[in-house]
Design a protein around this motif. Structure first.
Motif, mmCIF file in Angstrom:
data_model
loop_
_atom_site.group_PDB
_atom_site.id
_atom_site.type_symbol
_atom_site.label_atom_id
_atom_site.label_comp_id
_atom_site.label_asym_id
_atom_site.label_seq_id
_atom_site.Cartn_x
_atom_site.Cartn_y
_atom_site.Cartn_z
ATOM 1 N N ASP A 168 0.853 -1.190 0.000
ATOM 2 C CA ASP A 168 0.000 0.000 0.000
ATOM 3 C C ASP A 168 0.889 1.240 0.000
ATOM 4 O OD1 ASP A 168 -1.812 2.051 0.454
ATOM 5 O OD2 ASP A 168 -3.010 0.880 1.862
ATOM 6 N N THR A 169 0.714 2.112 -0.966
ATOM 7 C CA THR A 169 1.566 3.302 -1.080
ATOM 8 C C THR A 169 1.106 4.445 -0.183
ATOM 9 O OG1 THR A 169 0.275 4.090 -2.964
ATOM 10 C CG2 THR A 169 2.194 2.726 -3.433
ATOM 11 N N ASN A 170 -0.008 4.270 0.507
ATOM 12 C CA ASN A 170 -0.523 5.333 1.384
ATOM 13 C C ASN A 170 -0.873 4.798 2.768
ATOM 14 O OD1 ASN A 170 -0.779 7.743 -0.521
ATOM 15 N ND2 ASN A 170 -1.890 6.152 -1.636
ATOM 16 N N TYR A 171 -0.123 3.817 3.230
ATOM 17 C CA TYR A 171 -0.441 3.156 4.498
ATOM 18 C C TYR A 171 0.315 3.829 5.641
ATOM 19 C CZ TYR A 171 -1.127 -0.569 7.928
ATOM 20 O OH TYR A 171 -1.467 -1.287 9.052
ATOM 21 N N ILE A 172 -0.428 4.332 6.609
ATOM 22 C CA ILE A 172 0.158 4.938 7.804
ATOM 23 C C ILE A 172 -0.502 4.305 9.022
ATOM 24 C CG2 ILE A 172 0.586 7.052 9.107
ATOM 25 C CD1 ILE A 172 0.380 8.629 6.551
ATOM 26 N N MET A 173 0.303 3.719 9.881
ATOM 27 C CA MET A 173 -0.226 3.080 11.082
ATOM 28 C C MET A 173 -0.682 4.127 12.086
ATOM 29 S SD MET A 173 2.649 0.096 11.546
ATOM 30 C CE MET A 173 3.254 -0.824 10.119
ATOM 31 N N PRO A 174 -1.544 3.742 13.033
ATOM 32 C CA PRO A 174 -1.989 4.701 14.060
ATOM 33 C C PRO A 174 -0.836 5.344 14.823
ATOM 34 C CG PRO A 174 -3.349 2.727 14.110
ATOM 35 C CD PRO A 174 -2.246 2.450 13.148
ATOM 36 N N SER A 175 0.275 4.639 14.944
ATOM 37 C CA SER A 175 1.438 5.181 15.656
ATOM 38 C C SER A 175 2.164 6.247 14.853
ATOM 39 C CB SER A 175 2.414 4.050 15.984
ATOM 40 O OG SER A 175 2.904 3.448 14.788
ATOM 41 N N GLY A 176 1.823 6.391 13.564
ATOM 42 C CA GLY A 176 2.515 7.326 12.693
ATOM 43 C C GLY A 176 3.593 6.682 11.848
ATOM 44 N N GLU A 177 3.778 5.368 11.982
ATOM 45 C CA GLU A 177 4.787 4.667 11.189
ATOM 46 C C GLU A 177 4.271 4.447 9.776
ATOM 47 O OE1 GLU A 177 7.210 0.398 11.088
ATOM 48 O OE2 GLU A 177 6.148 1.024 12.909
#
Length: 458
Positions: free
Chosen positions: A293-302
């Motif tokens: 996924d080229t736009n995947y951001i985890m809740p932690s900000g990673e």
């Protein structure tokens, strides 16, 4: 007083691959990871004290030049942009263990000492089994109780360290397993070990990768093992590549992959409450979707793995084209340091150091990243194994040493392929140690061949 540099390197391996990670894992003392840094500095001092004459070949001079350019670029860029403290921390975290390659390139380690180190790796591999079983039985349930069923991975890391309740160095353990599998396959190809020994070591490596959930190794290792089998070595008369042998390897690895995917899919279904009617393969593939996924951001900000590259492409000129070309200095993306946290990550309020490729691009830019890859590529091109001896000319120890060259060669390729997958190669001394030793081993073995088999291996 003379110090046996081979024994020092063996002690260095034990401290880095067993002691430091175990202490960090069970005590939480991250400062223990400074120990490999100080030990490599001592090794560099010992290099300066040696008086053995050494003449480098043209190819070795190219490797040395690329290495020095990469180091100088990283250090100068960091000093100018962030000061001396950040430079020291960044050098310790990311570059210092590359001095191992320098020491081996300049003749500090002989082939007999390298042979003993390679045999030591097997014993370190065996140590992973009881440690991993302990982590599965006692540590993993604690993590599940603290963070939930869907967070039960990353606590099984063997002796490679990390936070048992946060993130562990599973990728480092997985790549170490890959190295051992490659070494054992090469031994089998050279007629040194039995088929039973080969099966046991490969099955054990897959077991460790499954319980550690190292999908990268599970999926990639069949291709790297096949590459290692077809790669020529230094010994004539070893097992020839045939359709039958390739089919045997393909069927065997397909079976192991099937077992591994089934086990992982079962864990995922249990953890996330998936549809029991879905196949193991579809569950496993879904677990990989976030990677691409080229736009995947985890809740932690990673940022997700592919996301890091696309994010850099969009924002690399933060302070102008110089940042794109030369980077923003070592440690600029470091999200875990309390001494010198990375200012680029703080600027965007994101965790940008989730992959080694992202760290290289942000910290040393396109030029530094190119130098890093070209330096490793130069070793692979210059030190590619070529047939030089027949089996009848070699004793068992020599045959073992020469059989390790193709394994180290393919392991380095595996490390390069891990750049967009994990950040471990740039921040964890365990994997850094293995990479630089593998590169140095290729040089040491090739130099020994050149001196003993003639100028055609120049």
């Amino acid at each position: 007083m003379q110090l046996n540099t081979g024994r020092y390197l063996e002690a260095y391996a034990l401290i880095t691959l067993v002691f430091c990670g175990t202490v960090q894992y069970f005590t939480g003392i991250a400062a223990i990871l400074w120990l490999p840094f100080f030990m490599v500095l001592i090794m560099a001092v010992l290099l300066l004290m040696q008086n053995r004459p050494l003449t480098l070949t043209g190819r070795e001079k190219v490797i040395l030049a690329l290495y020095l350019m990469f180091i100088v670029l990283g250090l100068v860029s960091t000093v100018l942009q962030s000061g001396i403290v950040t430079t020291i921390v960044g050098f310790k975290n990311e570059l210092a263990l590359s001095l191992l390659l320098l020491c081996m390139l300049l003749g500090m380690i002989r082939e007999s000492q390298l042979h003993r180190l390679t045999q030591l790796f097997y014993w370190i591999y065996y140590v992973q089994v009881p440690v991993t079983i302990y982590q599965v039985i006692f540590i993993l349930p604690q993590r599940v109780a603290l963070r939930g069923e869907d967070e039960k991975w990353d606590s099984v890391v063997g002796t490679f360290g990390g936070d048992p309740m946060g993130g562990g160095n599973t990728a480092a353990m997985g790549l170490f397993c890959l190295l051992i599998m490659l070494l054992k396959l090469s031994e089998y190809k050279h007629g040194i070990c039995s088929f039973k020994s080969l099966v046991v070591h490969i099955a054990l490596g897959f077991f460790l990768c499954v319980v550690g959930e190292v999908k990268f190794i599970i999926l990639l290792s069949p291709f790297l093992l096949a590459l290692q089998w077809i790669l020529p070595g230094y010994v004539r008369g070893v097992s020839a590549v045939s359709l039958r042998s390739l089919l045997t390897i393909t069927v065997g690895m397909a079976l192991l992959i099937f077992i591994a995917i089934t086990a992982l899919a079962s864990n995922y279904s249990e953890a996330f409450g998936g549809d029991p009617t879905r196949s193991a393969l579809s569950v496993f593939i879904d677990s990989l979707s976030y990677i691409f996924d080229t736009n995947y951001i985890m809740p932690s900000g990673e940022l997700g793995r592919f996301t890091t590259v696309f994010f850099w492409l969009q924002h690399n000129d933060l302070f102008g084209p110089g940042g794109m070309l030369f980077g923003y200095g070592l440690n600029a993306t470091n999200s875990g340091s309390t001494v010198s946290p990375g200012y680029i990550g703080a600027w965007y309020h994101l965790i940008l150091d989730s992959t080694s490729l992202s760290m290289l691009l942000w910290e040393v830019g396109i030029i530094g990243t190119s130098l890093f890859i070209c330096m490793i590529g130069a070793v692979l091109v210059a030190m590619r194994p070529k047939k030089a001896f027949s089996r009848q000319e070699l004793n068992r120890e020599d045959l073992q040493l020469l059989s390790s060259a193709p394994a180290y060669y393919v392991f380095v390729i595996g490390c390069l392929l891990s750049l967009p997958y994990s950040q471990i190669l740039m921040i964890v001394p365990m994997l850094q140690f293995l990479l630089w030793v593998a590169l140095g081993a290729l040089i040491v073995i090739h130099r020994s061949i050149r001196l003993n088999a003639g100028n055609e291996h120049e």
